[in-house]
Design a protein around this motif. Structure first.
Motif, short mmCIF file in Angstrom:
data_model
loop_
_atom_site.label_atom_id
_atom_site.label_comp_id
_atom_site.label_asym_id
_atom_site.label_seq_id
_atom_site.Cartn_x
_atom_site.Cartn_y
_atom_site.Cartn_z
N LEU A 170 1.06 -1.10 -0.24
CA LEU A 170 -0.21 0.34 -0.26
C LEU A 170 1.31 1.05 -0.04
O LEU A 170 0.90 2.44 -0.48
CB LEU A 170 -1.50 -0.04 0.84
CG LEU A 170 -2.39 1.51 1.50
CD1 LEU A 170 -2.71 1.10 0.39
CD2 LEU A 170 -2.49 1.04 2.67
N TYR A 207 2.32 1.76 -7.61
CA TYR A 207 1.02 1.60 -8.05
C TYR A 207 0.63 1.15 -9.48
O TYR A 207 -0.39 0.91 -10.08
CB TYR A 207 0.52 2.51 -8.08
CG TYR A 207 0.09 3.17 -6.41
CD1 TYR A 207 0.83 2.32 -5.20
CD2 TYR A 207 -1.16 3.50 -6.15
CE1 TYR A 207 0.57 2.55 -3.97
CE2 TYR A 207 -1.45 3.66 -4.60
CZ TYR A 207 -0.90 3.32 -3.43
OH TYR A 207 -1.27 3.34 -1.98
N SER A 227 -2.44 -0.96 -9.90
CA SER A 227 -3.71 -0.43 -9.57
C SER A 227 -3.71 0.49 -11.12
O SER A 227 -3.02 1.09 -11.55
CB SER A 227 -3.41 0.92 -9.22
OG SER A 227 -4.83 1.74 -9.12
N ASN A 274 -8.76 -1.91 -4.43
CA ASN A 274 -9.22 -3.19 -3.36
C ASN A 274 -8.45 -4.03 -4.38
O ASN A 274 -7.18 -4.74 -3.76
CB ASN A 274 -10.06 -3.50 -2.44
CG ASN A 274 -10.75 -2.08 -1.43
OD1 ASN A 274 -9.83 -1.09 -2.10
ND2 ASN A 274 -11.86 -1.66 -0.95
N LEU A 319 -4.86 -4.15 -5.46
CA LEU A 319 -3.90 -4.19 -4.08
C LEU A 319 -4.01 -5.70 -3.61
O LEU A 319 -2.64 -6.22 -3.69
CB LEU A 319 -4.29 -3.23 -2.43
CG LEU A 319 -3.50 -3.65 -1.84
CD1 LEU A 319 -2.45 -2.77 -1.47
CD2 LEU A 319 -4.31 -2.22 -0.71
#
Length: 144
Positions: A22, A28, A32, A129, A132
């Motif tokens: 995170l 990312y 993501s 989410n 992740l």
């Protein structure tokens, strides 16, 4: 008008393992499809966040490893737009982690922002989410 958007998920990893992914903002873009980030997860530091249709620079307000990451930012003034984002990591009894991803908006642009971030066909918070979860579980599977 105030708005709160929340997405929750359980991740098969410890809170510390989730925290490590995170807060690794540089990666990312690898997992993501909703946001990109630059900066460090330290109280007082400024982040650069890029999400569909917007870029903003919030300030980290809470960074408790393995427990909570929170940042806040404004667009113009608080009356125009203020957002506070939090990730709360809670250990489950089975060794997994319950992640609550929450954004609280206030100000005149709240209605517009809500439309950008969550539509009937796309929920960026749930997508984040899921990305992740897949990233963390993929990393922890390879080390177990």
């Amino acid at each position: 008008m105030d708005a709160v958007l929340t997405a929750v998920i359980d991740i098969d990893a410890t809170p510390e393992e989730v925290w490590n992914v995170l807060t690794d903002f540089a990666t990312y873009g690898e997992w993501s499809n909703f946001s990109a980030a630059e900066g460090t997860a330290q109280v007082g530091s400024r982040l650069t966040m890029r999400m569909p249709g917007m870029t903003f620079r919030p300030t980290v307000t809470v960074a408790t490893p393995g427990q909570e990451l929170r940042w806040a930012g404004t667009l113009g003034t608080k009356r125009l737009f203020h957002g506070q984002h939090s990730f709360v990591l809670s250990p489950n009894h089975d060794g997994t982690t319950h992640l609550t991803n929450c954004e609280e908006f206030s100000g005149a642009l709240t209605t517009l922002t809500r439309r950008l971030l969550r539509t009937p066909k796309h929920d960026g918070y749930a997508a984040f989410n899921t990305g992740l979860k897949q990233r963390v579980e993929g990393l922890t599977d390879s080390t177990r």
